[in-house]
Write a protein that holds these residues in place. Structure first.
Motif, short mmCIF file in Angstrom:
data_model
loop_
_atom_site.label_atom_id
_atom_site.label_comp_id
_atom_site.label_asym_id
_atom_site.label_seq_id
_atom_site.Cartn_x
_atom_site.Cartn_y
_atom_site.Cartn_z
N ASP A 18 0.81 -1.21 0.00
CA ASP A 18 0.00 0.00 0.00
C ASP A 18 0.85 1.26 0.00
O ASP A 18 0.33 2.36 -0.05
N GLY A 128 -4.68 -2.16 -1.64
CA GLY A 128 -5.08 -1.35 -2.78
C GLY A 128 -6.37 -0.59 -2.60
O GLY A 128 -6.84 0.08 -3.53
N PRO A 214 -11.05 2.11 -4.40
CA PRO A 214 -9.70 1.81 -4.85
C PRO A 214 -8.78 3.02 -4.69
O PRO A 214 -9.15 4.15 -5.05
N SER A 216 -6.29 3.74 -6.34
CA SER A 216 -5.93 4.27 -7.65
C SER A 216 -6.90 5.33 -8.16
O SER A 216 -6.55 6.12 -9.04
N GLU A 217 -8.12 5.37 -7.60
CA GLU A 217 -9.12 6.34 -8.04
C GLU A 217 -9.04 7.65 -7.28
O GLU A 217 -9.76 8.60 -7.60
N GLY A 282 -0.88 5.88 -1.63
CA GLY A 282 -0.30 4.76 -2.34
C GLY A 282 1.02 5.02 -3.00
O GLY A 282 1.59 4.13 -3.64
N GLU A 283 1.57 6.22 -2.83
CA GLU A 283 2.85 6.55 -3.45
C GLU A 283 4.01 6.09 -2.59
O GLU A 283 3.93 6.04 -1.37
#
Length: 284
Positions: A18, A128, A214, A216-217, A282-283
């Motif tokens: 994560d 995630g 998510p 990513s969103e 998440g980076e």
């Protein structure tokens, strides 16, 4: 944790699959000379905000006070989040409530209607997903990369309180009639059909608003105490997309500054105001 002009900036390292996130936190006490009854803290993959509920007379039933309760609950929840990443957020909040209650069960009347309580907001990155929990009148805003922000709030206290608002406004504050209306309102707390907060009963955690998106969103997220959310829901100084833009451009302290100005302008009693702004989800 690094002190910045905007508050406290947590530079968080990668946290497994994560990764991590950056969190900037600002908390401002309602008035000089008072104790801040809000709490906020962060881990590599989680952020917690606790908004303690200050009720007149609490000192008569709890020698520790609301600030103690909010800080202990927030610290306990952070510890559980770090040690048990695979457990659900309501389960962790329930255990944190039980731990804090046990810490003052023998010295205080924890079941009294005016014993310390709090609203809670939690964000956690896991597999995630950005998981969230809101209990009580805290607010969590997810900044979606495509589309407007997703605002997560628990409206039950506001809805339940509406019928009592006119009665309180028409009654002299501090009078017997005023306190009778307050008792009637508080009788709805942590009851079926009422509203729910963190207090002495861990089962309240099962009533929290929960969900996930998510990672990513998402471009980021923000956790706000009731005092900070006034910029939108009380003073109408901004909508939530504007709040997200202001957080990105000038940080949480600017939001709270605008709230304080509005409180002065409208002669509204100040409230503790706290914001945790999470970016880089998440980076590495």
């Amino acid at each position: 944790m690094i002190r910045t002009a905007a508050g406290w900036c947590v530079a968080l390292p990668p946290g497994g699959q994560d990764q991590g996130m950056r969190v900037t936190m600002t908390s401002a006490v309602a008035r000089t000379g008072r104790t801040n009854e809000d709490f906020t803290g962060a881990l590599p993959t989680a952020a917690v905000l606790v908004d303690g509920a200050g009720i007149p007379g609490t000192a008569a039933v709890c020698r520790h006070g609301v600030a103690w309760y909010a800080n202990l609950l927030g610290g306990s929840l952070l510890g559980l989040l770090s040690l048990a990443p695979d457990r659900g957020l309501p389960e962790l909040l329930a255990e944190a409530i039980e731990r804090v209650t046990d810490d003052h069960r023998d010295t205080c009347d924890v079941a009294a209607a005016i014993s310390p309580s709090a609203a809670v907001a939690v964000l956690r990155l896991s597999d995630g997903l950005a998981e969230y929990l809101v209990l009580g009148d805290a607010t969590l805003v997810l900044d979606r990369a495509d589309g407007g922000p997703l605002v997560v709030s628990d409206p039950r206290e506001v809805v339940i309180s509406r019928p009592y608002a006119s009665a309180l406004e028409a009654t002299a504050e501090g009078s017997d009639a005023y306190h009778r209306v307050l008792r009637e309102l508080r009788a709805n707390r942590n009851q079926p059909g009422g509203f729910w907060v963190a207090k002495d009963d861990p089962r309240a955690a099962d009533e929290a608003i929960t969900g996930s998106r998510p990672v990513s969103e998402l471009a980021g997220a923000a956790l706000l105490s009731n005092g900070a959310a006034r910029i939108v829901d009380r003073f109408r100084l901004a909508d939530w997309p504007t709040v997200i833009a202001l957080l990105a451009s000038s940080g949480p302290a600017d939001i709270i500054r605008r709230v304080r100005q509005a409180e002065t302008r409208h002669a509204v009693t100040p409230d503790d105001a706290t914001i945790a702004h999470c970016t880089g989800l998440g980076e590495a």
